[in-house]
Design an enzyme around this catalytic site. Structure first.
Site, PDB file in Angstrom:
ATOM      1  N   HIS A 195      84.869  24.405  52.408  1.00 26.88           N
ATOM      2  CA  HIS A 195      86.220  24.495  51.859  1.00 26.88           C
ATOM      3  C   HIS A 195      86.320  23.906  50.448  1.00 26.88           C
ATOM      4  O   HIS A 195      87.286  24.162  49.733  1.00 26.88           O
ATOM      5  CB  HIS A 195      87.240  23.839  52.803  1.00 26.88           C
ATOM      6  CG  HIS A 195      87.279  22.342  52.751  1.00 26.88           C
ATOM      7  ND1 HIS A 195      86.647  21.540  53.682  1.00 26.88           N
ATOM      8  CD2 HIS A 195      87.882  21.476  51.899  1.00 26.88           C
ATOM      9  CE1 HIS A 195      86.869  20.270  53.404  1.00 26.88           C
ATOM     10  NE2 HIS A 195      87.608  20.203  52.317  1.00 26.88           N
ATOM     11  N   ASP A 236      81.892  24.391  58.303  1.00 26.92           N
ATOM     12  CA  ASP A 236      82.415  23.889  57.032  1.00 26.92           C
ATOM     13  C   ASP A 236      81.321  23.238  56.190  1.00 26.92           C
ATOM     14  O   ASP A 236      81.556  22.246  55.499  1.00 26.92           O
ATOM     15  CB  ASP A 236      83.573  22.915  57.246  1.00 26.92           C
ATOM     16  CG  ASP A 236      84.436  22.762  55.982  1.00 26.92           C
ATOM     17  OD1 ASP A 236      84.417  23.668  55.156  1.00 26.92           O
ATOM     18  OD2 ASP A 236      85.102  21.724  55.842  1.00 26.92           O
ATOM     19  N   SER A 282      85.946  15.012  50.660  1.00 28.62           N
ATOM     20  CA  SER A 282      85.306  16.134  51.348  1.00 28.62           C
ATOM     21  C   SER A 282      83.957  16.463  50.722  1.00 28.62           C
ATOM     22  O   SER A 282      83.817  16.555  49.501  1.00 28.62           O
ATOM     23  CB  SER A 282      86.204  17.374  51.288  1.00 28.62           C
ATOM     24  OG  SER A 282      87.350  17.205  52.066  1.00 28.62           O
TER      25      SER A 282
END
Length: 292
Positions: free
Chosen positions: A10, A40, A116
């Site tokens: 992402h 992911d 992230s």
């Protein structure tokens, strides 16, 4: 040194250009080698690397225990090289994101937007997870965060580098995790494990002798208490891998060896589940290819 980098899908999915910044202030262009939305995880490679970068050591996330020390590294709110500390507060957390990835490490090390794709490491500096998500009504850290286990990341990266996509190995069983409610529904007294409701035709599970009503209690010695324990393990394995499945059948324990197979079905909204046809099925349809 090939300049490979693990990050989140992402983080890079809408990128037109990707830049990598190192702690010493250098800036590099990178390209996507491959990406897997399901876990992911994405793999990048620096296109023109003019120096040797030190690679992080991969830890074994199967050995993690609740209470283990953990450090989260990232750039929350643009603050580069930020390190936060905490403990592993839970393991095998399923479906902690609307994107559908699960089997996460839960930690109380503060993770915020910008973390992230960063590393979750143990006290020795070994990579144990890739920081991925938070659960918050405000979008900021409120006490617990989530990371993709390093063993899953390792498998995804290996598949992307070798095949260009993720090769999932499946057992070939359909069912559900046992708990007080499900156990009553299935008519069993056990409240931990995976109840086999159906064994798929021509699967490794069927060939190994697994039957409807069996309860999977372990795989390769790893205890299966809930559904995410099983899916988390399988995400680290490939088609043709052989695993030892510990079963409870009619009150007796037994172990069978199962050869995992490549997933040949896909769930499509509105249409339902489609599967790849076997050669004998294709002959009946007088076709060389197709899904059913």
């Amino acid at each position: 040194n090939n300049g490979y980098i693990i990050t989140n899908h992402h983080v890079i999915e809408r990128a037109d250009e990707i830049k990598v910044f190192t702690k010493d202030g250098n800036e590099y262009l990178a390209e996507v080698m491959g990406s897997d939305p399901g876990t992911d995880i994405a793999v990048l490679q620096i296109t023109e690397l003019d120096k040797t970068l030190k690679a992080i050591q991969l830890g074994n996330s199967n050995l993690l225990r609740v209470g283990d020390f953990a450090l989260a590294i990232g750039a929350p709110f643009g603050l580069s090289q930020t390190v936060t500390s905490g403990i592993i507060s839970a393991l095998g957390r399923p479906q902690m994101s609307t994107d559908g990835y699960g089997d996460s490490i839960q930690t109380d090390a503060a993770i915020n937007p910008g973390n992230s794709g960063g590393a979750l490491v143990n006290i020795h500096g070994d990579l144990i997870g890739i920081n991925t998500a938070i659960s918050s009504q405000t979008g900021s850290y409120i006490g617990y965060s989530f990371a993709v286990p390093s063993n899953i990341a390792r498998k995804v990266v290996s598949d992307i580098m070798e095949y260009g996509n993720v090769q999932n190995g499946i057992l070939g069983v359909i069912g559900g995790e046992l708990n007080s409610q499900n156990s009553e529904t299935f008519g069993v007294s056990e409240t931990e494990g995976f109840y086999v409701k159906e064994v798929q035709e021509n699967s490794g599970a069927m060939r190994s002798g697994i039957k409807k009503g069996d309860i999977i209690k372990s795989v390769n010695g790893i205890e299966i208490v809930k559904f995410s324990d099983l899916t988390g393990f399988l995400k680290t394995k490939s088609p043709n891998d052989v695993v030892e499945v510990g079963l409870l059948r009619d009150g007796e324990n037994k172990v069978v060896k199962v050869t995992l197979e490549k997933r040949t079905s896909i769930d499509v909204s509105v249409i339902g589940t489609l599967r790849e046809l076997e050669p004998e099925d294709l002959k009946n349809y007088e076709s060389d290819y197709g899904l059913e």
